[in-house]
Scaffold this motif. Structure first.
Motif, PDB file in Angstrom:
ATOM      1  N   ARG A 413      48.215  35.776  44.957  1.00 60.12           N
ATOM      2  CA  ARG A 413      47.873  35.170  43.672  1.00 60.12           C
ATOM      3  C   ARG A 413      46.519  35.715  43.228  1.00 60.12           C
ATOM      4  O   ARG A 413      45.483  35.057  43.397  1.00 60.12           O
ATOM      5  CB  ARG A 413      47.837  33.645  43.786  1.00 60.12           C
ATOM      6  CG  ARG A 413      49.208  33.024  44.069  1.00 60.12           C
ATOM      7  CD  ARG A 413      49.123  31.519  44.113  1.00 60.12           C
ATOM      8  NE  ARG A 413      48.268  31.060  45.199  1.00 60.12           N
ATOM      9  CZ  ARG A 413      48.685  30.906  46.445  1.00 60.12           C
ATOM     10  NH1 ARG A 413      49.936  31.173  46.763  1.00 60.12           N
ATOM     11  NH2 ARG A 413      47.852  30.482  47.378  1.00 60.12           N
ATOM     12  N   PRO A 414      46.503  36.925  42.704  1.00 61.44           N
ATOM     13  CA  PRO A 414      45.225  37.542  42.351  1.00 61.44           C
ATOM     14  C   PRO A 414      44.516  36.780  41.236  1.00 61.44           C
ATOM     15  O   PRO A 414      45.151  36.239  40.330  1.00 61.44           O
ATOM     16  CB  PRO A 414      45.616  38.954  41.902  1.00 61.44           C
ATOM     17  CG  PRO A 414      47.060  38.862  41.529  1.00 61.44           C
ATOM     18  CD  PRO A 414      47.658  37.804  42.396  1.00 61.44           C
ATOM     19  N   THR A 415      43.201  36.752  41.343  1.00 56.26           N
ATOM     20  CA  THR A 415      42.341  36.153  40.329  1.00 56.26           C
ATOM     21  C   THR A 415      41.447  37.251  39.772  1.00 56.26           C
ATOM     22  O   THR A 415      41.339  38.338  40.360  1.00 56.26           O
ATOM     23  CB  THR A 415      41.471  35.046  40.942  1.00 56.26           C
ATOM     24  OG1 THR A 415      40.571  35.652  41.893  1.00 56.26           O
ATOM     25  CG2 THR A 415      42.328  33.984  41.639  1.00 56.26           C
ATOM     26  N   PRO A 416      40.777  37.007  38.653  1.00 59.33           N
ATOM     27  CA  PRO A 416      39.847  38.033  38.143  1.00 59.33           C
ATOM     28  C   PRO A 416      38.811  38.445  39.184  1.00 59.33           C
ATOM     29  O   PRO A 416      38.467  39.625  39.285  1.00 59.33           O
ATOM     30  CB  PRO A 416      39.205  37.335  36.939  1.00 59.33           C
ATOM     31  CG  PRO A 416      40.248  36.380  36.461  1.00 59.33           C
ATOM     32  CD  PRO A 416      40.942  35.881  37.708  1.00 59.33           C
ATOM     33  N   LEU A 417      38.307  37.476  39.954  1.00 56.20           N
ATOM     34  CA  LEU A 417      37.311  37.813  40.970  1.00 56.20           C
ATOM     35  C   LEU A 417      37.913  38.661  42.082  1.00 56.20           C
ATOM     36  O   LEU A 417      37.330  39.672  42.497  1.00 56.20           O
ATOM     37  CB  LEU A 417      36.712  36.537  41.563  1.00 56.20           C
ATOM     38  CG  LEU A 417      35.706  36.772  42.701  1.00 56.20           C
ATOM     39  CD1 LEU A 417      34.490  37.549  42.198  1.00 56.20           C
ATOM     40  CD2 LEU A 417      35.280  35.449  43.330  1.00 56.20           C
ATOM     41  N   SER A 418      39.095  38.269  42.592  1.00 57.97           N
ATOM     42  CA  SER A 418      39.698  39.023  43.700  1.00 57.97           C
ATOM     43  C   SER A 418      40.083  40.428  43.254  1.00 57.97           C
ATOM     44  O   SER A 418      39.978  41.385  44.016  1.00 57.97           O
ATOM     45  CB  SER A 418      40.906  38.273  44.266  1.00 57.97           C
ATOM     46  OG  SER A 418      41.918  38.127  43.290  1.00 57.97           O
ATOM     47  N   ALA A 449      31.216  34.825  35.050  1.00 57.03           N
ATOM     48  CA  ALA A 449      31.505  33.510  35.637  1.00 57.03           C
ATOM     49  C   ALA A 449      31.023  33.390  37.077  1.00 57.03           C
ATOM     50  O   ALA A 449      30.936  32.279  37.614  1.00 57.03           O
ATOM     51  CB  ALA A 449      33.011  33.231  35.572  1.00 57.03           C
ATOM     52  N   PHE A 450      30.711  34.520  37.688  1.00 54.70           N
ATOM     53  CA  PHE A 450      30.284  34.501  39.096  1.00 54.70           C
ATOM     54  C   PHE A 450      28.949  35.247  39.203  1.00 54.70           C
ATOM     55  O   PHE A 450      28.895  36.455  39.443  1.00 54.70           O
ATOM     56  CB  PHE A 450      31.341  35.140  39.995  1.00 54.70           C
ATOM     57  CG  PHE A 450      32.648  34.389  39.999  1.00 54.70           C
ATOM     58  CD1 PHE A 450      32.842  33.314  40.860  1.00 54.70           C
ATOM     59  CD2 PHE A 450      33.657  34.732  39.104  1.00 54.70           C
ATOM     60  CE1 PHE A 450      34.031  32.616  40.849  1.00 54.70           C
ATOM     61  CE2 PHE A 450      34.851  34.028  39.091  1.00 54.70           C
ATOM     62  CZ  PHE A 450      35.038  32.955  39.962  1.00 54.70           C
ATOM     63  N   ASP A 451      27.880  34.492  38.989  1.00 50.78           N
ATOM     64  CA  ASP A 451      26.533  35.053  38.976  1.00 50.78           C
ATOM     65  C   ASP A 451      26.003  35.126  40.410  1.00 50.78           C
ATOM     66  O   ASP A 451      25.198  34.299  40.837  1.00 50.78           O
ATOM     67  CB  ASP A 451      25.625  34.185  38.111  1.00 50.78           C
ATOM     68  CG  ASP A 451      24.278  34.854  37.858  1.00 50.78           C
ATOM     69  OD1 ASP A 451      24.208  36.089  37.989  1.00 50.78           O
ATOM     70  OD2 ASP A 451      23.306  34.137  37.550  1.00 50.78           O
ATOM     71  N   GLN A 474      31.256  28.567  44.656  1.00 48.00           N
ATOM     72  CA  GLN A 474      30.992  29.118  45.986  1.00 48.00           C
ATOM     73  C   GLN A 474      32.230  29.042  46.867  1.00 48.00           C
ATOM     74  O   GLN A 474      32.589  30.013  47.535  1.00 48.00           O
ATOM     75  CB  GLN A 474      29.829  28.360  46.631  1.00 48.00           C
ATOM     76  CG  GLN A 474      29.363  28.935  47.959  1.00 48.00           C
ATOM     77  CD  GLN A 474      28.262  28.077  48.566  1.00 48.00           C
ATOM     78  OE1 GLN A 474      28.518  27.291  49.464  1.00 48.00           O
ATOM     79  NE2 GLN A 474      27.044  28.230  48.056  1.00 48.00           N
ATOM     80  N   GLN A 475      32.899  27.895  46.867  1.00 54.04           N
ATOM     81  CA  GLN A 475      34.101  27.744  47.680  1.00 54.04           C
ATOM     82  C   GLN A 475      35.232  28.639  47.181  1.00 54.04           C
ATOM     83  O   GLN A 475      36.019  29.155  47.971  1.00 54.04           O
ATOM     84  CB  GLN A 475      34.543  26.274  47.684  1.00 54.04           C
ATOM     85  CG  GLN A 475      33.604  25.355  48.448  1.00 54.04           C
ATOM     86  CD  GLN A 475      33.432  25.787  49.888  1.00 54.04           C
ATOM     87  OE1 GLN A 475      34.408  26.032  50.605  1.00 54.04           O
ATOM     88  NE2 GLN A 475      32.166  25.915  50.319  1.00 54.04           N
ATOM     89  N   GLU A 476      35.297  28.836  45.860  1.00 51.44           N
ATOM     90  CA  GLU A 476      36.313  29.738  45.303  1.00 51.44           C
ATOM     91  C   GLU A 476      36.086  31.164  45.794  1.00 51.44           C
ATOM     92  O   GLU A 476      37.041  31.873  46.153  1.00 51.44           O
ATOM     93  CB  GLU A 476      36.270  29.682  43.775  1.00 51.44           C
ATOM     94  CG  GLU A 476      37.353  30.531  43.121  1.00 51.44           C
ATOM     95  CD  GLU A 476      37.298  30.449  41.601  1.00 51.44           C
ATOM     96  OE1 GLU A 476      37.944  31.307  40.943  1.00 51.44           O
ATOM     97  OE2 GLU A 476      36.615  29.554  41.063  1.00 51.44           O
TER      98      GLU A 476
END
Length: 699
Positions: A413-418, A449-451, A474-476
């Motif tokens: 389940r890819p996310t923008p971050l992954s 979204a991920f600084d 952080q947990q994400e």
């Protein structure tokens, strides 16, 4: 016819048997007992710290000449009941002392009391002296002199409960004093203990020229000298200039002369045999000089090779051999921590370069052995004076070769971050593997979204948040990283940006430190707050390593010593590291030890930088200044001029800082300044916050 007279031949009297005791260090009793058996001793008994046997005077003399492990050789004169001091004096006074000495001989007495009503050994020794002195005073009107160090006659009193044994100390002083030690260095091993270590390690007179014995931390060379004496079948007492037995009235001069001649013949034969190579190294030049002086005094200059070499540069001189050493150990807690990392360096080098060798390591600290990361084959408990120690022997196993440890897993389940992390890693992994880069950045604020930043640190991942901490984000990130790399979450650490150092200084020192590699060096990092390795400065550190060869290097704001270690890896002749933080310098000492570089030739100084520079008078060919974030323009004032005053005429100064913090102003006009920032931009920091680095030289 008269019969011829019958010739009657008398049988020679059997030699008199004596009760003889050899005190020794605890743990050496078995070695001494085997020696005594070879000397011809009978009814051998071992007890803690001593071996007793029945034997002729020849066995006692042989023990004086040949025992490598005993402390003294005590020939028992008498035993008697000793319930109090009067009984002690009377028994001694009643003996015929003319059978052992004259009134012109000097005298010393040692006393050992165990479970006795006499409770002071010095007082008991005085009562024995009084008995001997009064015997001669009454008989001749003269009295023996008392001599503490090298008396003509030395007596030994041993009292257990109410039973006393009075013995003659045939050697007169401890047998570990072979006569070759010019300088023992710091906390030297007794020669008898050193002989035991090498003997238990497997050194013997049957070793051939194809074998190698190596001590990589040789100190004053005692282990190597004792190994040479065993290999050459050389009596350890042959070069002693003092034996109390020579003044004993019952001394058998003919017997002694014969045994000395025999020992000399054995040494001559032993020196003619092909010997294994005996090699020693030490990082301290003064200690090496002491070792060479001892080796020369022992007449092994052509048999033992010793030179200055740091542990970091240790390489095997042959495919197989015996590595035997007694690494140093610190007296204070901070020094012990430093030494533990020295053992880590030794273990790492053993595993990577000395597989197939045997090793014997002697130490007083059991946890130091764990740092070697090798499974021991044998363990012997010994004592270095009152200090309990262990000798562990090893068949050195090959350390696991590090392969690139990170593999990407298919994303369900890819996310923008992954997706972003996957893209970055695909670009960076080939570069990192080809360059053997263990620590590098794989994410740095690519998504609004991920600084945060994410670093691969050897076996672990480290997350650094720039903005306000967000527990959910952080947990994400941690979950995405665990899925992407297929790893457990315990390998992922996170440091929020706003984390304040509220810890007490002692707790900061107790943080767990992890080992990571960079450019042939190994560094300690903390994931709990104090990090220890700035990745964007990697190429600057490698530049220092490239340029440091045979140079005197000064590192200002040295921090955890990473630049210093790279300078040493590059062959720096001498390093001076200065930092205001003692905590950082403790960390630097550990890093230096972990990389196998000793303290000699590496100064670490806790001081304010500018104040220290103004008082320093040394000159350096390479100076490195890595300005910390807290060092503003006001604190920089005068720093460059003070540092350049210490730079040699043809030297260079590397000045680095984050972009925006490095402002030379008019200070730079007096020097040749070259901006080398682009050359030092790391591949994993392209198009990101840059490190600015200037190379500055005299005009």
């Amino acid at each position: 016819m008269a019969s011829s007279p019958t010739t009657i031949r008398r049988r020679p009297k059997p030699p008199r048997l004596h009760t003889i005791t050899a005190p020794c260090g605890a743990g050496l009793e078995g070695l001494v007992a085997r020696e005594v058996q070879d000397f011809g001793g009978q009814d051998i008994e071992k007890r803690r710290g001593a071996v007793t046997w029945q034997g002729t005077l020849e066995t006692a003399y042989r023990a004086c000449l040949w025992s490598r492990f005993a402390s003294r050789i005590l020939l028992q004169l008498t035993t008697f009941s000793c319930p109090d001091q009067d009984a002690l004096y009377d028994a001694v006074r009643a003996m015929d002392w003319q059978a052992h000495m004259t009134e012109e001989d000097s005298l010393a007495v040692d006393a050992v009391l165990v479970k006795s009503t006499l409770n002071h050994s010095h007082f008991a020794a005085l009562k024995v002296k009084d008995g001997v002195v009064d015997f001669f005073r009454d008989l001749t009107g003269q009295r023996p002199n008392i001599e503490k160090y090298q008396p003509d006659i030395r007596l030994n009193l041993f009292v257990y409960e109410d039973e006393a044994k009075l013995s003659l100390d045939l050697a007169g002083s401890s047998l570990h004093q072979r006569g070759y030690r010019v300088d023992g260095g710091h906390a030297p091993l007794k020669e008898s203990l050193a002989a035991a270590i090498v003997a238990l390690a497997g050194v013997n007179s049957e070793m051939d020229k194809e074998q190698v014995i190596l001590d990589p931390l040789c100190g004053s060379g005692t282990l190597l000298i004792e190994a040479a004496m065993i290999i050459g079948d050389i009596a350890p007492g042959l070069d002693r200039r003092y034996f109390a037995l020579l003044q004993w009235q019952q001394h058998d001069r003919r017997l002694w002369k014969r045994l000395v001649a025999e020992a000399m013949e054995r040494e001559e034969a032993g020196r003619k045999r092909p010997w294994p190579k005996l090699i020693g190294y030490d990082a301290n030049f003064k200690v090496v000089k002491a070792a060479l002086a001892n080796i020369d005094k022992a007449d092994f200059s052509s048999d033992i090779h010793v030179e200055k070499r740091v542990l970091a540069n240790l390489t095997p001189p042959s495919a197989t051999g015996l590595l035997v050493t007694n690494p140093p150990y610190g007296e204070r807690l901070a020094e012990q921590e430093e030494m533990r990392y020295l053992y880590r360096a030794l273990g790492r080098i053993m595993g990577h370069a000395f597989a197939g060798w045997r090793a014997a390591i002697f130490s007083s600290e059991a946890n130091f052995f764990d740092a070697l990361d090798q499974r021991h084959q044998g363990l012997t408990k010994l004592f270095n004076g009152p200090i309990p120690c262990q000798l562990r022997t090893y068949e050195i196993a090959q350390a696991d070769k590090k392969s690139f440890p990170w593999q990407l897993q298919p994303l369900e389940r890819p996310t923008p971050l992954s997706r972003q992390l996957e893209k970055n890693c695909q670009e960076l992994f080939a570069w990192a593997e080809e360059g053997e880069v263990e620590c590098f950045r794989i994410y740095d604020r690519e998504l609004d979204a991920f600084d945060m930043a994410v670093d691969i640190m050897g076996y672990w991942l480290y997350i650094h948040e720039y903005g306000e901490p967000d527990r959910g984000k952080q947990q994400e990130v941690i979950g995405g990283l665990a899925e992407l790399f297929g790893i457990n979450r315990h390998r992922i650490f996170s440091k929020p940006a706003g984390q304040k150092k509220k810890r007490q200084r002692g707790k900061e020192r107790q943080q767990r430190l992890y080992e990571v590699g960079e450019g042939g060096c190994t560094f300690l990092v903390s994931f709990a707050g104090l990090f220890g390795l700035s990745l964007k400065e990697r190429k600057m550190r490698l530049l220092v390593q490239e340029r440091a060869n045979k140079k005197r290097v000064l590192v200002l704001f040295a921090g955890t010593g990473t630049v210093t270690c790279h300078a040493l890896r590059g062959g720096a002749a001498f390093t001076t590291s200065v930092d205001p933080s003692e905590l950082q310098l403790e960390w630097a000492r550990k890093n230096i030890a972990l990389n196998g570089f000793g303290r000699p030739g590496n100064r670490l100084i806790g001081a304010e930088i500018l104040e220290w520079l103004e008082g320093d008078r040394d000159s350096y060919e390479l100076i490195v200044i890595d300005l910390p974030s807290f060092n503003g323009q006001k604190k920089q004032k005068g720093l460059l001029a003070a540092a350049m005053a210490r730079l040699s005429e043809d030297g260079s100064l590397l000045l680095s800082a984050a972009t925006g913090r490095l402002q030379l102003g008019q200070d730079g006009e007096a020097y040749a300044v070259t901006d080398i920032s682009k050359d030092l931009q790391p591949h994993d920091f392209q198009n990101k916050r840059q490190l600015r680095c200037l190379e500055i030289k005299h005009l």
